[in-house]
Enzyme design. Sequence first.
Site, PDB file in Angstrom:
ATOM      1  N   ARG A 193       0.857  -1.179   0.000  1.00 44.29           N
ATOM      2  CA  ARG A 193       0.000   0.000   0.000  1.00 44.29           C
ATOM      3  C   ARG A 193       0.900   1.239   0.000  1.00 44.29           C
ATOM      4  O   ARG A 193       1.938   1.276   0.682  1.00 44.29           O
ATOM      5  CB  ARG A 193      -0.923   0.028   1.229  1.00 44.29           C
ATOM      6  N   GLU A 197      -4.636   7.518  -4.997  1.00 40.31           N
ATOM      7  CA  GLU A 197      -4.977   6.756  -6.193  1.00 40.31           C
ATOM      8  C   GLU A 197      -6.355   7.165  -6.692  1.00 40.31           C
ATOM      9  O   GLU A 197      -7.273   7.290  -5.887  1.00 40.31           O
ATOM     10  CB  GLU A 197      -4.933   5.259  -5.893  1.00 40.31           C
ATOM     11  N   HIS A 245      -1.637   0.117  -9.679  1.00 40.29           N
ATOM     12  CA  HIS A 245      -2.232  -0.749  -8.665  1.00 40.29           C
ATOM     13  C   HIS A 245      -2.943  -1.943  -9.297  1.00 40.29           C
ATOM     14  O   HIS A 245      -4.151  -2.148  -9.127  1.00 40.29           O
ATOM     15  CB  HIS A 245      -3.203   0.021  -7.762  1.00 40.29           C
TER      16      HIS A 245
END
Length: 321
Positions: free
Chosen positions: A240, A269, A288
């Site tokens: 993360r 994000e 991601h």
Amino acid sequence: MTQDSAVRIAVLDDWQSVASDVVDWTVLDSIGEVSFLHEFPADTATMVARLKDFDVICVMRERTLFDEPLLSQLPKLKLLVSAGMRNAALDLAATKRLGIQVAGTESYKHAAPELTWALIMAVTRNIVEEANSLRAGNWQVDIGSDLYGKTLGIVGLGSIGQRVARYALAFDMKVIAWSENLTAERAAEHGVTYVSKAELFEQSDIVSVNLVLSDRSRGLVDAQSLNRMKPTAYLINTARGPIVDEDALVELLKQKKIAGAALDVFAQEPLPADHPLRSLPNLLATPHVGYVTENNYRMFFTQMIEDIQAWHAGSPIRLFA
């Protein structure tokens, strides 16, 4: 909670517009209506307008923040269903106070460690740069690094970190690891040497971050740790974004104090268009995609449907503690 009236169900964070095809959502037709919302997260007022009419909302881990200001303005919301059994973007104290149940799913354990290894191979062998050179009509542009005999440092030896370690051992690498709860005995069970946090960043040729995001892990890979790294070392983060001090990493890469980094996760994000991480030449960045695989999505959405069915029948399953 058995309901006779139709339930309105929202599936959020479907950024690739694939959720409707991965599994058969028509099994919920007898319960209510499913809507797929493809927009990125927005300010609270926009999110309230978007979500205020839904009874059930399905979310991906950490994509959309459900804090108290948003949750308190969704009076119809009765069930949040999250991909995975942890979600740092959900205010569980607020959901409990507001009477909103939160359920989760299992996770496919292979997707993230496989991407971790893909990024390791890509940065050490200059895969993207060499491929782009070939596409442009050119030929070899650099010399790759070897993995044999090098040291991989794993921050967090949980289920994902253990798989990353097994891959490294197959390449005849030395593997060291550290986390706040790790012991030498448990590390040894996986063929890994336990070291201190400082030793890990000082000794590793590649540092791989494989921790769960929590209050304790947020900012754990700080400026001090990053500046301990060898000038020839690489940082890999598929866990993360907030675990790593992003500003410190940007400065480290700008000054070329390490060989480079590969990131699949970011503090914000989607990553803003003008963010410096988009343009650093010694950074490989992906959007991601560590858990964005067919098997993982099928597991997530299948079990989300199961969670909704069980909740509607009055016997909820996989509830967050």
